[in-house]
Every structure is written in structure tokens, then in C-alpha cells.
Scaffold this motif. Structure first.
Motif, PDB file in Angstrom:
ATOM      1  N   LEU A 227       8.780   9.365  35.866  1.00  0.00           N
ATOM      2  CA  LEU A 227      10.082   9.297  36.520  1.00  0.00           C
ATOM      3  C   LEU A 227       9.943   9.658  37.999  1.00  0.00           C
ATOM      4  N   VAL A 228       9.216  10.722  38.267  1.00  0.00           N
ATOM      5  CA  VAL A 228       9.087  11.180  39.654  1.00  0.00           C
ATOM      6  C   VAL A 228       8.278  10.186  40.483  1.00  0.00           C
ATOM      7  N   THR A 229       7.128   9.776  39.943  1.00  0.00           N
ATOM      8  CA  THR A 229       6.315   8.854  40.740  1.00  0.00           C
ATOM      9  C   THR A 229       7.011   7.511  40.913  1.00  0.00           C
ATOM     10  N   HIS A 230       7.684   7.080  39.866  1.00  0.00           N
ATOM     11  CA  HIS A 230       8.410   5.825  39.959  1.00  0.00           C
ATOM     12  C   HIS A 230       9.513   5.922  41.011  1.00  0.00           C
ATOM     13  N   ALA A 231      10.185   7.088  41.059  1.00  0.00           N
ATOM     14  CA  ALA A 231      11.205   7.255  42.102  1.00  0.00           C
ATOM     15  C   ALA A 231      10.599   7.020  43.469  1.00  0.00           C
ATOM     16  N   PHE A 232       9.429   7.573  43.690  1.00  0.00           N
ATOM     17  CA  PHE A 232       8.787   7.408  44.997  1.00  0.00           C
ATOM     18  C   PHE A 232       8.465   5.949  45.273  1.00  0.00           C
ATOM     19  N   PHE A 233       7.627   5.345  44.400  1.00  0.00           N
ATOM     20  CA  PHE A 233       7.170   4.018  44.811  1.00  0.00           C
ATOM     21  C   PHE A 233       8.221   2.940  44.600  1.00  0.00           C
ATOM     22  N   LYS A 234       9.125   3.110  43.638  1.00  0.00           N
ATOM     23  CA  LYS A 234      10.130   2.063  43.492  1.00  0.00           C
ATOM     24  C   LYS A 234      11.140   2.119  44.617  1.00  0.00           C
ATOM     25  N   ALA A 235      11.534   3.330  45.025  1.00  0.00           N
ATOM     26  CA  ALA A 235      12.415   3.427  46.186  1.00  0.00           C
ATOM     27  C   ALA A 235      11.733   2.815  47.398  1.00  0.00           C
ATOM     28  N   LEU A 236      10.439   3.132  47.533  1.00  0.00           N
ATOM     29  CA  LEU A 236       9.676   2.552  48.645  1.00  0.00           C
ATOM     30  C   LEU A 236       9.710   1.029  48.595  1.00  0.00           C
ATOM     31  N   LEU A 237       9.459   0.465  47.408  1.00  0.00           N
ATOM     32  CA  LEU A 237       9.433  -0.984  47.283  1.00  0.00           C
ATOM     33  C   LEU A 237      10.788  -1.595  47.591  1.00  0.00           C
ATOM     34  N   PHE A 238      11.839  -0.978  47.064  1.00  0.00           N
ATOM     35  CA  PHE A 238      13.172  -1.523  47.323  1.00  0.00           C
ATOM     36  C   PHE A 238      13.536  -1.439  48.792  1.00  0.00           C
ATOM     37  N   LEU A 239      13.285  -0.280  49.384  1.00  0.00           N
ATOM     38  CA  LEU A 239      13.625  -0.144  50.794  1.00  0.00           C
ATOM     39  C   LEU A 239      12.769  -1.081  51.637  1.00  0.00           C
ATOM     40  N   GLY A 240      11.510  -1.214  51.240  1.00  0.00           N
ATOM     41  CA  GLY A 240      10.673  -2.160  51.944  1.00  0.00           C
ATOM     42  C   GLY A 240      11.215  -3.574  51.810  1.00  0.00           C
ATOM     43  N   ALA A 241      11.627  -3.917  50.603  1.00  0.00           N
ATOM     44  CA  ALA A 241      12.219  -5.232  50.398  1.00  0.00           C
ATOM     45  C   ALA A 241      13.445  -5.397  51.267  1.00  0.00           C
ATOM     46  N   GLY A 242      14.230  -4.300  51.380  1.00  0.00           N
ATOM     47  CA  GLY A 242      15.389  -4.376  52.247  1.00  0.00           C
ATOM     48  C   GLY A 242      14.999  -4.650  53.682  1.00  0.00           C
ATOM     49  N   SER A 243      13.918  -4.007  54.106  1.00  0.00           N
ATOM     50  CA  SER A 243      13.431  -4.259  55.459  1.00  0.00           C
ATOM     51  C   SER A 243      13.024  -5.720  55.614  1.00  0.00           C
ATOM     52  N   VAL A 244      12.339  -6.251  54.625  1.00  0.00           N
ATOM     53  CA  VAL A 244      11.953  -7.668  54.660  1.00  0.00           C
ATOM     54  C   VAL A 244      13.186  -8.563  54.713  1.00  0.00           C
ATOM     55  N   ILE A 245      14.174  -8.233  53.882  1.00  0.00           N
ATOM     56  CA  ILE A 245      15.388  -9.054  53.837  1.00  0.00           C
ATOM     57  C   ILE A 245      16.068  -9.061  55.197  1.00  0.00           C
ATOM     58  N   LEU A 246      16.138  -7.863  55.822  1.00  0.00           N
ATOM     59  CA  LEU A 246      16.766  -7.805  57.140  1.00  0.00           C
ATOM     60  C   LEU A 246      15.971  -8.630  58.152  1.00  0.00           C
ATOM     61  N   ALA A 247      14.633  -8.509  58.040  1.00  0.00           N
ATOM     62  CA  ALA A 247      13.804  -9.264  58.980  1.00  0.00           C
ATOM     63  C   ALA A 247      14.013 -10.760  58.795  1.00  0.00           C
ATOM     64  N   MET A 248      14.193 -11.173  57.543  1.00  0.00           N
ATOM     65  CA  MET A 248      14.381 -12.591  57.252  1.00  0.00           C
ATOM     66  C   MET A 248      15.837 -13.007  57.349  1.00  0.00           C
ATOM     67  N   HIS A 249      16.652 -12.198  57.960  1.00  0.00           N
ATOM     68  CA  HIS A 249      18.066 -12.517  58.141  1.00  0.00           C
ATOM     69  C   HIS A 249      18.749 -12.785  56.813  1.00  0.00           C
TER      70      HIS A 249
ATOM     71  N   GLU B 131      10.208  -6.300  63.363  1.00  0.00           N
ATOM     72  CA  GLU B 131      10.261  -5.038  62.626  1.00  0.00           C
ATOM     73  C   GLU B 131      11.613  -4.378  62.826  1.00  0.00           C
ATOM     74  N   GLN B 132      11.995  -3.599  61.832  1.00  0.00           N
ATOM     75  CA  GLN B 132      13.290  -2.932  61.899  1.00  0.00           C
ATOM     76  C   GLN B 132      13.210  -1.650  62.727  1.00  0.00           C
ATOM     77  N   PRO B 133      14.336  -1.121  63.176  1.00  0.00           N
ATOM     78  CA  PRO B 133      14.334   0.112  63.968  1.00  0.00           C
ATOM     79  C   PRO B 133      13.776   1.299  63.179  1.00  0.00           C
ATOM     80  N   PRO B 134      13.385   2.342  63.889  1.00  0.00           N
ATOM     81  CA  PRO B 134      12.715   3.488  63.254  1.00  0.00           C
ATOM     82  C   PRO B 134      13.502   4.112  62.114  1.00  0.00           C
ATOM     83  N   ILE B 135      14.835   4.156  62.268  1.00  0.00           N
ATOM     84  CA  ILE B 135      15.602   4.835  61.232  1.00  0.00           C
ATOM     85  C   ILE B 135      15.392   4.173  59.876  1.00  0.00           C
ATOM     86  N   ILE B 136      15.002   2.898  59.911  1.00  0.00           N
ATOM     87  CA  ILE B 136      14.717   2.227  58.648  1.00  0.00           C
ATOM     88  C   ILE B 136      13.265   2.438  58.250  1.00  0.00           C
TER      89      ILE B 136
END
Lengths: 166, 106, 675
Positions: free
Chosen positions: C369-391, C489-494
Motif C-alpha cells: 500500500l505504501v510503496t504503491h502510493a508512492f509510485f502510483k501517485a508519481l505515475l499519475f502525476l507524471g501522466a498529468g504532466s504529459v497530458i498538460l504538455a500534450m495540451h 516541461e511544466q513549471p516547477p510547482i508541478i
């Protein structure tokens, strides 16, 4: 059969026959009123037999002498002669009423058996003195209220009968 | 001695006749007279009962007769007003037929 | 009772986000002007950040306590009560921080804080009239509050309160962009499916309370349940159809698992999670990866003492977990929406957690649960960054070649992918390995096949994650020309929260470093998490010889590598192959792309009949026809009929009729009185 009983049944017969005459008479309104007077007087006679002397006197004076006279006044004022109105629909109601009346009568008869004989009456019973005392001591309030009622009735009758309120 | 039952019976009979008159007749004045008859029947009953129980010797209980006086008073007042109504009605409709005054219906 | 275990600080951990949410709510509802961004940011992130600091403080206080009495309590007040005497029920508002809930609070507030920061950047261009920005943070804070109540509750009823609260916030946040009806529909779907699970949960609470009341301990506080557990473990319920009776604890276990299946998206109640991707990406990261969906797992760990004694319920849980992991992984192979792949991956990993819990590896389940929280949140947020980059493009078929264009996102995303694929020394390897160990060594019927299923799924996981990685970041860029021009790339806050999560994904495995390898480094008792939790969830009941552990670890690494190589081959070296394979296995491909048509089956078997019955029978028949037409209107019509048909003729206007009626009535009364 004592004299009292004879008188009683005689007066009773008078009363009933006159009452029937008043109700069943359809032709003459004045005749109806006069039948009513006979009934009143017959009843007054019965009151005397029942030791209610003052009441009997008042019955004759007020009922027979004032109220029925009033009726006659109005009949003559309005010039009503015959009452040609046919009862019509009331045929069924008459029958029903008669039946109900008989039922009531039977009920009353049934529940009024086994009454004791009339007790002896004290002296002065029903006389003006005793009645006067009763009226003005125990029932003085009733007297006052009655006077109020009469006042209201007078005013009401006056206004109702006026042609124009001015 | 007059048996009280007969007095009551007479009262009832007169009352019944009065009712028949009220319900059946179409002349308003006759209706009023029938009402008087009913009141008289009631008076008779009162007087009869008063005769039956006249109170202890020495004290007279005249309640019934006093009430009869009151009934007579009321009857008088009622007749006065009632006849006033009859006169008004006659002035408006030229008739004392009770079935003329039936506007307050469905 | 105030003693050294009471700490009034505890109540502020959930209260701070609640206050922030309340302030936001008041501002949105009453003060009609748009709040300045800095205020919203400070309030929301500040409250969660403070909550995180308080959680750390509480954690360190716990560390300082004795092993036997390692808990902190904070009793607030009695919410409500019912009944008297032996069966008196009272629902308390009380918080309890013990090792298990401290782990959860740290994860919730820590990862939550990072996601709050990320959201400042992600939602920055939301300038709608309805103050969407503030609304978003209000809901996020409300969610954090509910989740914290859930994990810190000291009794079942308060836990359920938090349970419902997170369900509500999930609905609000999934349907956040509600002007698009589809989003609102997805939110409703999540809530309704959740509700079905909640029904099972409630039934479990009722049965448990009934059993406890029967033995004279009518309290739903966890400490009390645990203390009186021995009294109820032999109770049975008569089973009308099976002929024999069932143990109460088994029934309770299964009922609670139904609740967990709803909340944590297991078969058959997982269908809401993929559609929940309609919400903003931070929501997917926080709620549908790191926290809410883990509530079911937390609840199971909380009741570990019960599940350890309920073999049937545990076996059911383990098998459903394993099957869910496998099925979801197979669906993920063929998805083309970046978020959908991650969603099915989440369902699959949750399946792993329940597989662990069902086979007695409660610590392993929490570890994952703990490790999944780390890497899945990372993956989702990363995906969000990709989505923003791809408009706002989410289709991976239209991506590609982003590695050079958004370097930071690429790097952290790779870290996440490696972690979830289970390569050592990243965190995913350790937690997954421990789960497979638990499966192998357990006594669940068919546990070897369960282990094999888990191992196979690990390989599939590696495969589809690397497929995602290669399709998004490598190869030629398949985006349209104008989108390609503006990829940046997205701004630092992301980006900064991504780095933090990446670091955690790498080193997170250290908290559960297996004893086997700890010996290599001369560290005794290296499995800190086990030591931390074992008083709460019980000692791990499986022991395997070291040689087996080595073999299993190698097998796992082998599967992960196989998946990586296959994905590399198909999507990097020979990108022409996948379409040809798809046409050759067209039936299988269609099955997977359509998610085994589960949604369609549910729709046909359950939803449509239900709607039909509701409309035809209950609405038109009962409500409009019977109640409205017959009872209400019918009554009116009959009264009117009676009155206008019969009663009105009594008003003839003839005085003498009235007198006659009076006469009849009086005669009747007189006759009755004188009879």
C-alpha cells in the motif's frame, strides 16, 4: 271514576280534537286559529285540575288572549283567506312522521308505567303567592333574563315589520 | 286522581300533532301555530311532573310551573318575531307559502 | 481517562483540513467574490502540510512509547447512543493512533501534501465563473479530512463515517467538471457502486455488533473488539440453505470484504475506477491511487486478528484479489488512454494487496500500500504532466518521442515504471516479492496456483507499463504538428513534487527490507515495517527457507525482465508488429479492448432491468397509479362523487325537510336512550 277524571278526559278530548282540527284544516286559516284557542283553553282546564292555578290563568290570558289574537291580526292584515296550498310532496313525510310519532308514543308509554299515584298537595300550591315567592327569590335571575328577551323581541318585531327603515 | 301516565300521553299526542303540522302544512302561519301547540304540550308535561313531585310538605317546589311561565314568555316573544318575519315575507313575495323561501339550496 | 497515552494533538490532524474546507465552503457559498489564489493555496496546502507535521510529531511520540502500549488516543465526545444495559450501543468520536494508523496518516498527509502542491499548478488555468479553483481545493481538503477520520477512528462507526465521506468526496471530485454530463455520470457510477459495497459493510457491522452484544460486550471500538474477540470466535449463525451453520466471524469477514471490494475496486465492483479517470488527474492520483482505494486494505489490516481466524473469508479475499490482479492487468495491455492504463494498473495492484491480506501477509499488504502510493501517485502525476504538455491529449497513440522534449517528466516517469515493474532495489520489488512469498507459503486452498497467478501478473504488469513508457516517450512523435510545437516541461510547482515522489519510490523499499538480504549487510531485524506493525496485525505466519526466497526473488526479477524485453521488442524495435498481432488475434484483442464487456453485461443484467422495474412498476404502477391515482386522487374523487351525487340533495332549501330530519334524529336518540 271521580269527577276529576271525567273532567280530565273531557278536556283532553277537546284538546286533541281541536288540535287535529287546526292541523288538518286546509281551507280556513281563521278557523285554524280559533281551534288553537280551544286547545289552549282546554289545556288551561287541565292545569287547574293539576293544581297549577296561576299557570292556568296566565295560559288563558297570554296564550289565548294575546298570542292567538296576534295570529288573527296578522291573518287579517295580510288578508289571507284560504290556504290553497296542497301538501304535495309531504305525503311520504306525513306517513313517515306518523310512524315515527307512533313509535315515540309507544316508547313513552312503555317507559312510563308503574308510576305511583299522585301524592297529596300542600296548601297554597300553585297559588299566586307561592309562585310569586318562587319567582322573586329563587328564580329572580330568570325573570330578569325573560325581561331582556322580551325587550329584544319587541325591538326585533318592530324592525321586521317596518316598511322602511328610516 | 289523575294518573300521570295519561297526562304524559296526552302531552305526547299533542306534541305529535304539532310536529305533523310543522312538517306538513305549507302555510307559514299554520306552521307557527303548530309550533305553539308543541310548546303547549311541553308545558303540560312540566305541570304534570310538578304535580307528581310537589316537594316536601311545608316547602313547595314550584320549579315546573316557574319553567312553564318562562316557556310562555319565550313563546310570546317568538310569536311576535315570527309574525314579523311573516309580514316581511308577504311584502316581498306576496305569499306565505313556506316552499317559496327555498333559495338556500344546492 | 487522561494518561500518558492521551494526546489532544490527535484531533488537529483531521481538523486542520476540515477547517480549511469549511472556510473554503463559506467563502464559496456566502462571500460571492472570487478568492485570491494565494489565499486558497495557503489555506489548503498549509492545512495539509501542518497536518503532515503533526503526524510526524505523533509518529515520533509513538516511537518513544513502549512496545506493549504503543498507541495514542484522543476521545472527543459521544456522537449518539441507543439502547440500555447489556445491549447498549454508543458511537463515539474518538481517535486512536497506533503503528498502523500512523503509517496511514503519514502516507495520506505526506502524499496528499505533494498532490496539493501539484494541483496548484495543474488547476492553474481554471478561470471559470463558478470559482472552480477554490471548489477543487475545498473538496480536496474535505477528502483529506474524511480519509484521516477513516484511518484514525477508534471504532467501526467512525471509520464508516470516514468511509462514506471519502466516497462522497470521490463523487464530487470525479464529477468536478460537471458541465460535461459524462463526468457527472462517472461520479454517480462511482458513488453508486461504492454504495453497494457499503451495504455489505453495514451488514458486517450489524452482525458483529449483534455477536458482541450477545456475549455482553456491546462496543464497536477496535480495542474492545479485539479484547473480547475470544468470546465471539466460536459463535455461529444458522445457514438456512447450506444445511449447516456458519461461523459469525466468517460472515463478518465476507461482509466487510464486500465493502472493501466496493471501495478498493475488486471484482465484481471495480467498474467505477476506470471511469473515475474522468476527474482531474490530481484527483486520480490522490483518491484513486494512493488513498481512498486503500481504505479497504487498511480496514482488513485493522481487523487482521479477525481475518487470521477466518480461513474461508481470507481464502475468498485472496482468490478474488489474485484474479482481480490478473484480469485487470490483461485489460491494461490493450488500453490506449494513458490514464485508463494506470487505472487498470491500480485495480491490479489493489488486487495484489488483497491477495497478501488474504494469505496472512498483512504487513506485506500494508507495505505494498505504501510503496504503491508512492509510485502510483508519481505515475499519475507524471501522466498529468504529459497530458498538460500534450495540451490535454490523453491518447497514447498520438504521443511518442517525448523523452527529449520533457526530460524531467520523462526521467521521473521512468523511475515510476521501473518501481512498479518490480526491479530491485526500487520499492516495488520488495513489496511485491513479499506478497508473492505470502501467497506461496500460505494455507489458502490452491495457494501455489495463486502464487503462479501473481507471478504471471507481475510479468504482465511489467509488460504493459513498459509498453506505456515506450509508446509515450520513445519512437517518433505521432502528435499533430501544432501540438508538437508547444510541447514543453511544466513549471516547477508541478515537477518538484514528482521528484520527491520519485525519490520515495526508489528508497521506499528500505522500510521493509527483508531479513534475508539484511543479513548480507549485517543488519539484524532489517524489516522495520514488520517490527513496527507486528503488535497490531500479528506476526507473519509464513516462514520459508532462505533458498526459496532467493529463487522466488529471481523468478520475479525474471518475469519483470521478460515483460520489459517483450515490450521493448514490440514497441520500440518493431513497432509494426503489434497491429499485425492484433489482427491475428482479433478476437482476443477485441475482448481485452472492450474490458471483457463487463460494463455492458452489468448494464444488461442489472441496470436496465432495475431501471425498467423502477419506471414501469414502481413509478407508473405504484406511485402514479396506485398511490396518486387510487389513494390520493381516488379519495378526492370519491368524496366529490358522494357529495355531489348524494349528499347535496339534503340541502333542499325546504325548511320542513330540515325539521323532518331533525325529528328523525331526535327520535332516534330518544329511542336509544329510552330502550
Amino acid at each position: 271514576m271521580s269527577a276529576q277524571q271525567v273532567l280530565f278526559y273531557g278536556f283532553a278530548a277537546f284538546a286533541v280534537i281541536s288540535a287535529l282540527g287546526m292541523v288538518l284544516n286546509v281551507r280556513n286559516t281563521v278557523a285554524a286559529a280559533l281551534s288553537l284557542v280551544v286547545t289552549m283553553v282546554a289545556l288551561a282546564g287541565i292545569y287547574v285540575l293539576l293544581e297549577a292555578h296561576l299557570v292556568a290563568a296566565i295560559q288563558v290570558m297570554v296564550y289565548g288572549g294575546a298570542i292567538v289574537v296576534l295570529f288573527l291580526f296578522v291573518v287579517m292584515l295580510l288578508n289571507l283567506r284560504s290556504d290553497d296550498f296542497q301538501p304535495g310532496r309531504a305525503r311520504l313525510q306525513k306517513l313517515a312522521g306518523a310512524l315515527i310519532g307512533i313509535a315515540l308514543l309507544a316508547q313513552i308509554v312503555r317507559s312510563s308505567v308503574d308510576l305511583p299515584a299522585l301524592p297529596p298537595v300542600p296548601p297554597g300550591f300553585g297559588g299566586y303567592r307561592q309562585l310569586g315567592i318562587a319567582l322573586y327569590t329563587d328564580y329572580v335571575l330568570l325573570v330578569e333574563v325573560a325581561s331582556l328577551l322580551l325587550t329584544a323581541a319587541i325591538v326585533g318585531a318592530l324592525i321586521l315589520a317596518k316598511r322602511k327603515i328610516d | 286522581m289523575i294518573p300521570l301516565e295519561h297526562v304524559i300521553l296526552l302531552s305526547a299526542v299533542l306534541f305529535g300533532i304539532g310536529i305533523v303540522g310543522v312538517v306538513t302544512r305549507r302555510n307559514l302561519i299554520v306552521v307557527l301555530m303548530s309550533i305553539e301547540l308543541m310548546l303547549n304540550a311541553v308545558n303540560l308535561a312540566f305541570v304534570g311532573f310538578n304535580r307528581m313531585w310537589p316537594g316536601a310538605p311545608g316547602q313547595n317546589a314550584l320549579d315546573g310551573q316557574v319553567f312553564v311561565l318562562m316557556v310562555i314568555t319565550v313563546a310570546a316573544a317568538e310569536v311576535a318575531v315570527g309574525l314579523g318575519i311573516v309580514i316581511s315575507m308577504f311584502r316581498n313575495r306576496d305569499s306565505v307559502d313556506i316552499e317559496e323561501v327555498s333559495l338556500l339550496k344546492w | 481517562m487522561v494518561n500518558e497515552n492521551t494526546d489532544a494533538i490527535l484531533r488537529w490532524i483531521p481538523l486542520l483540513p476540515l477547517l480549511a474546507a469549511a472556510v473554503h465552503g463559506v467563502m464559496i457559498g456566502l462571500v460571492r467574490r472570487t478568492a485570491p489564489r494565494w489565499l486558497v493555496n495557503t489555506l489548503s496546502c498549509g492545512s495539509v502540510g501542518l497536518a503532515f507535521l503533526l503526524s510526524c510529531y505523533a509518529f515520533f511520540r509513538l516511537v518513544g512509547l513502549d512496545d506493549d502500549a504503543r498507541f495514542l488516543v484522543d476521545s472527543l465526545y459521544t456522537w449518539f447512543g441507543a439502547g440500555v444495559g447489556d445491549t447498549r450501543f454508543s458511537a463515539e468520536m474518538g481517535l486512536r493512533l497506533d503503528p498502523l494508523s500512523s503509517v496511514m496518516t503519514l502516507v495520506v498527509t505526506g502524499v496528499g501534501f505533494l498532490i496539493h502542491l501539484y494541483s496548484i499548478g495543474y488547476m492553474a488555468d481554471d478561470h471559470r465563473e463558478d470559482r472552480g479553483y477554490q471548489r477543487f481545493f475545498c473538496y480536496l481538503n474535505l477528502f483529506t479530512f474524511s480519509m484521516l477520520v477513516l484511518v484514525m477512528a477508534d471504532n467501526l462507526v467512525l471509520l464508516f463515517l470516514g468511509w462514506e465521506g471519502v466516497g462522497l468526496c470521490s463523487y464530487l471530485l470525479i464529477g468536478f467538471w460537471y458541465s460535461d454530463r459524462w463526468n457527472a455520470f462517472c461520479g454517480s457510477k462511482a458513488f453508486i457502486v461504492n454504495r453497494i459495497g457499503d451495504f455489505g459493510f453495514l451488514v458486517g457491522i450489524f452482525v458483529l455488533f449483534g455477536a458482541l452484544a450477545q456475549v455482553g460486550s456491546p462496543s464497536v471500538a477496535f480495542a474492545d473488539i479485539r479484547a473480547s474477540y475470544d468470546l465471539i470466535r466460536e459463535l455461529t449463525i444458522p445457514a438456512p440453505f447450506w444445511g449447516e451453520s456458519w461461523r459469525v466471524v466468517e460472515v463478518v469477514g465476507i461482509c466487510f470484504f464486500i465493502g472493501a471490494a466496493g471501495k478498493s475496486a475488486q471484482i465484481p465492483l471495480y467498474v467505477w475506477l476506470p471511469d473515475a479517470m474522468a476527474g482531474p488527474t490530481p484527483v486520480s492520483a490522490l483518491i484513486h491511487a494512493a488513498t481512498m482505494v486503500t481504505a479497504g486494505d487498511y480496514m482488513v489490516a485493522r481487523l487482521a486478528f479477525l481475518y487470521a481466524d477466518a480461513p474461508v473469508a481470507s481464502s475468498v479475499m485472496a482468490w478474488i484479489g489474485g484474479l482481480t490482479a490478473f484480469v485487470a492487468a490483461t485489460i491494461a495491455i490493450c488500453q490506449t488512454d494513458i490514464k485508463k492504463v494506470l487505472a487498470y494498473s491500480t485495480v491490479s495492484q489493489l488486487g495484489y494487496m488483497f491477495l497478501a491480506a488474504g494469505t496472512g501477509g498483512y504487513t506485506a499488504s500494508i507495505f505494498h500500500l505504501v510503496t504503491h502510493a508512492f509510485f502510483k501517485a508519481l505515475l499519475f502525476l507524471g501522466a498529468g504532466s504529459v497530458i498538460l504538455a500534450m495540451h490535454h491529449e490523453q491518447d497514447i497513440e498520438k504521443m511518442g518521442g517525448l523523452a527529449r522534449r520533457i526530460r524531467q517528466t520523462h526521467f521521473v516517469f521512468l523511475v515510476g515504471v521501473v518501481a512498479i515493474a518490480g526491479f530491485p532495489p526500487f520499492s516495488g520489488f520488495f513489496s511485491k516479492d513479499e506478497i508473492l512469498l505470502a501467497a506461496y507459503a500460505s494455507h489458502v486452498p490452491g495457494h501455489f496456483w495463486l502464487y503462479a497467478l501473481g507471478l504471471l501478473t507481475a510479468g504482465i504488469t511489467s509488460f504493459y507499463m513498459f509498453r506505456l513508457y515506450y509508446k509515450v516517450f520513445h519512437g517518433e512523435c505521432r502528435a499533430t504538428a501544432d501540438v508538437r510545437e508547444h510541447i514543453h516541461e511544466q513549471p516547477p510547482i508541478i515537477v518538484y513534487p514528482l521528484w520527491v515522489l520519485a525519490a520515495l519510490s526508489v528508497v521506499g523499499g528500505l522500510i521493509g527490507f527483508p531479513l534475508v538480504y539484511g543479513e548480507w549487510f549485517g543488519v539484524e531485524d532489517s524489516h522495520s515495517l514488520n517490527n513496527w506493525l507486528n503488535k497490531v496485525v500479528g506476526e507473519a505466519s509464513y516462514h520459508v527457507p532462505h533458498s526459496t526466497e532467493y529463487v522466488m526473488a529471481l523468478a520475479a526479477i525474471g518475469m519483470s525482465t521478460a515483460g520489459l524485453l517483450l515490450a521493448r521488442f514490440l514497441y520500440l524495435s518493431r513497432p509494426d508488429l503489434p497491429p499485425r498481432i492484433a489482427t491475428s488475434f482479433a478476437g482476443v484483442q477485441r475482448l481485452l479492448v472492450n474490458k471483457y464487456w463487463v460494463d455492458e453485461i452489468y448494464d444488461a443484467l442489472i441496470v436496465r432491468p432495475l431501471v425498467l422495474i423502477s419506471d414501469r412498476v414502481f413509478y407508473r404502477g405504484v406511485d402514479a397509479g396506485l398511490i396518486d391515482g387510487f389513494a390520493v386522487n381516488g379519495l378526492g374523487r370519491s368524496v366529490r362523487g358522494i357529495a355531489s351525487g348524494g349528499l347535496k340533495y339534503l340541502q333542499s332549501g325546504l325548511t320542513q325537510s330540515y325539521v323532518f330530519s331533525m325529528l328523525v334524529g331526535a327520535a332516534a336518540i330518544l329511542w336509544y336512550l329510552a330502550r
